[in-house]
Write a protein that holds these residues in place. Structure first.
Motif: not given
Length: 477
Positions: A312-316
């Motif tokens: 995953p790229n997003s922090k969440i």
């Protein structure tokens, strides 16, 4: 002043208290019509069971007062519910379990209940009696001590016959409980039965109630049939097991679970995932589930542990992958997840069912929350889904939830799911329940909502998951 009449016949030589006792006993044995129900002279109930009124003092021949020895103690006046039975049992239960009645003085509580059923609803009446019997044996039961009178059949389609049947039933109840107040609940049954009950109640001078579930209140009518305003809101707490029994169903308590079966750390994880839907569910959990599901279907994945790419790229999304790993539900190295066979059912969709239970139970808005729930007697093998994924009960009304990640053919097919929900609603809740389809994926959302509307099923999808409890509560309220 000399004693005269029947009082003199008792004998002036006896003590005043003795004269009172003998006089009462003689009057009760009288055969005159006036003594068949209540002796108007001696004030005694002539069946010989108890005095209708207690004579606090008797006058002797010289005018002095003497208290009789060992007078019978009169029970406090209570209420007898005579209730019409329709296809749905819940309106028969609500008055019996109404918290306002139970919290009030003893004089306003129920002493007994008698159900009046037509031939078509006879089985419902039997189920109601069984449900009340079972409930009365549970701790702190609201109906403990409430006598269950014999079920009586009445006419459903002839107004005059129905009125006569109901009038006869009221006379039987009055003979059995002469000191108590009779209340007729004319909510259930056919319209003919309700009208006949109203007419019979007015003729007999009996109070009435009508349960309005649309507004969650009970309308009351006095002995002349005039409404007593305003209607009073009802507040009940009826167990799911009692509601199911009244509907002719049993619950396998050995298999059924509640929120306590879900580990606290998993509850917290599920709540966090739902409240971070885009990054945690849409971009992290669902892609993994879909990749493995497709691999198993196409046989490109054949054995556990099941692996799927996840970078995953997003922090969440990264936080979600880490939280799921820390909960012990999968292994993740930053680029790939690995899921053991024992954890796959949870990742595949069990998480959504567990989330539904967590969401409903979280703020104690419901009287009872269960899930998964198994109707007793149904043999379920390991591949079968729980019969009811989650269930919430509030104020006598049931919400039955079916939870699917997508509702695709792999999940059983959308139309099959919606049809199953409607069947459950009709059998277990009827007018006093609601079915809710909970779906994780927002893919083809408009199509799902359209089909659900056609089937009369409520839906909660995707980003609405955090509001699941509020939505369900609004639906059944």
């Amino acid at each position: 002043m000399p004693a005269t009449g029947n009082w003199a016949a008792v004998g002036a030589s006896r003590s005043p208290a003795r004269r009172w006792q003998v006089f009462s006993r003689r009057a009760c044995k009288a055969s005159r019509p006036a003594h068949r129900i209540t002796c108007k002279t001696c004030t005694a109930f002539c069946a010989g069971t108890r005095l209708r009124r207690i004579m606090s003092a008797t006058l002797t021949s010289n005018g002095s007062k003497t208290i009789p020895k060992n007078p019978s103690i009169r029970r406090p006046e209570m209420k007898i519910l005579v209730s019409l039975v329709g296809e749905q049992p819940t309106p028969n239960l609500i008055p019996l379990f109404d918290k306002r009645t139970l919290a009030g003085p003893e004089e306003g509580r129920w002493r007994a209940v008698k159900f009046l059923a037509s031939g078509a609803t006879w089985k419902v009446g039997e189920n109601l009696l069984k449900a009340l019997e079972a409930d009365s044996n549970t701790p702190n039961s609201a109906v403990a001590g409430v006598a269950r009178m014999e079920l009586k059949q009445i006419e459903a389609w002839s107004l005059e016959n129905a009125r006569q049947n109901i009038k006869q039933a009221l006379e039987e109840v009055r003979a059995a409980y002469p000191d108590d107040t009779i209340v007729v609940n004319f909510t259930g049954g056919t319209k003919i039965m309700s009208l006949a009950a109203y007419q019979a109640a007015v003729e007999m001078g009996v109070e009435m109630v009508y349960v309005n579930t649309e507004k969650a209140h009970i309308s009351r009518f006095d002995k002349s049939g005039a409404p007593l305003n305003p209607p009073s809101p009802f507040e009940t707490k009826i167990s799911v097991e009692t509601l199911f029994r009244a509907a002719g169903r049993e619950i396998d308590q050995g298999k059924t679970r509640d929120v306590n079966a879900i580990a606290p750390n998993v509850r917290d994880l599920l709540w966090w995932l739902a409240n971070n839907y885009d990054g945690a569910i849409k971009d992290c959990l669902l892609p993994v589930q879909k990749y493995i599901q497709n691999g198993l279907r196409d046989k490109t994945i054949t054995a556990a542990p099941y692996r799927a790419p996840l970078a995953p790229n997003s922090k969440i999304s990264q936080e979600a992958a880490g939280r799921i790993r820390d909960a012990g539900l999968w292994a993740w190295n930053g680029n790939e997840v690995s899921i053991e066979q024992s954890k796959w059912e949870f990742v595949k969709g069990g998480w959504l069912e567990s989330y539904a239970v967590v969401a409903l139970a979280r703020d104690n808005q419901f009287d009872e929350v269960s899930g998964p729930l198994f109707p007793k007697g149904i043999n379920l093998d390991k591949e079968d889904m729980p019969d009811i994924d989650a269930l919430g009960c509030r104020n006598g009304r049931l919400a039955l939830l079916e939870c699917k990640v997508t509702g695709s053919q792999e999940d059983g097919g959308l139309t099959n799911i919606l049809g199953k929900l409607r069947a459950h609603e009709r059998l277990m809740g009827g007018l006093y329940g609601a079915s809710v389809f909970v779906r994780a994926s927002e893919e083809n959302k408009t199509r799902v909502e359209t089909w659900a509307q056609e089937y009369g099923v409520n839906v909660v999808i995707g980003r609405d998951l955090p509001q699941l409890a509020d939505r369900v509560l609004k639906i059944i309220s």
